[in-house]
Design a protein around this motif. Structure first.
Motif, PDB file in Angstrom:
ATOM      1  N   PHE A   1      -4.868   8.446  -7.814  1.00 16.18           N
ATOM      2  CA  PHE A   1      -3.993   7.805  -8.798  1.00 16.18           C
ATOM      3  C   PHE A   1      -4.550   6.463  -9.260  1.00 16.18           C
ATOM      4  O   PHE A   1      -5.146   5.716  -8.482  1.00 16.18           O
ATOM      5  N   ASP A   2      -4.298   6.161 -10.545  1.00 13.43           N
ATOM      6  CA  ASP A   2      -4.783   4.915 -11.130  1.00 13.43           C
ATOM      7  C   ASP A   2      -4.216   3.692 -10.407  1.00 13.43           C
ATOM      8  O   ASP A   2      -4.902   2.683 -10.261  1.00 13.43           O
TER       9      ASP A   2
ATOM     10  N   PRO B   1      -9.241  12.772 -16.658  1.00 15.31           N
ATOM     11  CA  PRO B   1      -7.925  12.159 -16.500  1.00 15.31           C
ATOM     12  C   PRO B   1      -6.820  13.205 -16.515  1.00 15.31           C
ATOM     13  O   PRO B   1      -6.864  14.159 -17.302  1.00 15.31           O
ATOM     14  N   VAL B   2      -5.857  13.023 -15.632  1.00 19.20           N
ATOM     15  CA  VAL B   2      -4.713  13.919 -15.525  1.00 19.20           C
ATOM     16  C   VAL B   2      -3.440  13.091 -15.413  1.00 19.20           C
ATOM     17  O   VAL B   2      -3.492  11.886 -15.165  1.00 19.20           O
ATOM     18  N   GLU B   3      -2.335  13.770 -15.588  1.00 18.00           N
ATOM     19  CA  GLU B   3      -1.045  13.150 -15.303  1.00 18.00           C
ATOM     20  C   GLU B   3      -0.164  14.170 -14.620  1.00 18.00           C
ATOM     21  O   GLU B   3      -0.298  15.368 -14.825  1.00 18.00           O
TER      22      GLU B   3
ATOM     23  N   VAL C   1       5.337   5.471  -8.793  1.00 19.79           N
ATOM     24  CA  VAL C   1       3.891   5.376  -8.978  1.00 19.79           C
ATOM     25  C   VAL C   1       3.577   5.897 -10.378  1.00 19.79           C
ATOM     26  O   VAL C   1       4.179   6.882 -10.828  1.00 19.79           O
ATOM     27  N   ASN C   2       2.642   5.249 -11.045  1.00 18.72           N
ATOM     28  CA  ASN C   2       2.157   5.734 -12.329  1.00 18.72           C
ATOM     29  C   ASN C   2       1.608   7.139 -12.106  1.00 18.72           C
ATOM     30  O   ASN C   2       0.755   7.332 -11.241  1.00 18.72           O
ATOM     31  N   PRO C   3       2.055   8.138 -12.845  1.00 21.56           N
ATOM     32  CA  PRO C   3       1.636   9.525 -12.591  1.00 21.56           C
ATOM     33  C   PRO C   3       0.251   9.882 -13.124  1.00 21.56           C
ATOM     34  O   PRO C   3      -0.144  11.034 -13.098  1.00 21.56           O
ATOM     35  N   ARG C   4      -0.509   8.894 -13.572  1.00 24.73           N
ATOM     36  CA  ARG C   4      -1.834   9.167 -14.125  1.00 24.73           C
ATOM     37  C   ARG C   4      -2.913   8.938 -13.074  1.00 24.73           C
ATOM     38  O   ARG C   4      -2.812   8.040 -12.250  1.00 24.73           O
ATOM     39  N   GLY C   5      -3.947   9.774 -13.149  1.00 25.42           N
ATOM     40  CA  GLY C   5      -5.058   9.646 -12.228  1.00 25.42           C
ATOM     41  C   GLY C   5      -6.267  10.399 -12.727  1.00 25.42           C
ATOM     42  O   GLY C   5      -6.361  10.745 -13.905  1.00 25.42           O
TER      43      GLY C   5
ATOM     44  N   THR D   1       0.832  -1.198   0.000  1.00 32.15           N
ATOM     45  CA  THR D   1       0.000   0.000   0.000  1.00 32.15           C
ATOM     46  C   THR D   1       0.869   1.251   0.000  1.00 32.15           C
ATOM     47  O   THR D   1       1.813   1.361   0.775  1.00 32.15           O
ATOM     48  N   TYR D   2       0.526   2.186  -0.893  1.00 31.42           N
ATOM     49  CA  TYR D   2       1.212   3.474  -0.941  1.00 31.42           C
ATOM     50  C   TYR D   2       0.610   4.418   0.097  1.00 31.42           C
ATOM     51  O   TYR D   2      -0.578   4.316   0.420  1.00 31.42           O
TER      52      TYR D   2
END
Length: 148
Positions: A95-96, A120-122, A62-66, A37-38
């Motif tokens: 975050f995704d 959606p953002v990054e 962490v994947n920067p997309r969310g 868990t982050y």
């Protein structure tokens, strides 16, 4: 690089790995070695597995997309240095990789018709002065809410 006249983060022992990753234009949050868990901001025990006996963490990419959960349009600078930025958008993003992981930062796209809940953002990175890089969000390309 021009002089940056706004407040900058002052990393401490717990947050230094986050800011070091940001300087490399990478997104990294504290991650539990037991359950994965982050957490952000860093915690002393995991909210996922609740291991208080032997907490163990490392910082991981962490994947920067969310997606945008909420936002505030700032119409009053309140702090010296931000006057020329008004109005700006401060967004809360999940975050995704882990939807319960959230982060707030400036949305560089500002106020516009593509600013919607769930958009959606990054995360991208803005070098503001020597050794200081700030994470910010931008609307993701190919957003279903408009062209990007």
């Amino acid at each position: 690089m021009t002089e940056y006249a706004k407040p900058v983060p002052v990393p401490d022992e717990e947050t230094a790995p986050f800011w070091e990753a940001a300087r490399r234009h990478e997104l990294a949050f504290q991650r539990c070695d037991h359950c994965g868990t982050y957490a952000h901001p860093p915690v002393s025990f995991c909210r996922g597995c609740h291991n208080v006996a032997e907490p163990s963490f490392h910082f991981a990419a962490v994947n920067p997309r969310g997606k945008i959960l909420n936002w505030t349009v700032m119409r009053d600078a309140m702090v010296r240095g931000f006057t020329d930025d008004v109005p700006w958008v401060h967004a809360l993003v999940s975050f995704d990789d882990q939807p319960s992981l959230t982060f707030t930062a400036t949305l560089v796209d500002g106020v516009g018709d593509r600013l919607k809940l769930g958009a959606p953002v990054e995360m991208v990175f803005k070098d503001v002065s020597l050794g200081v890089t700030l994470p910010v969000f931008k609307l993701a390309q190919g957003s279903p809410h408009g062209s990007g």
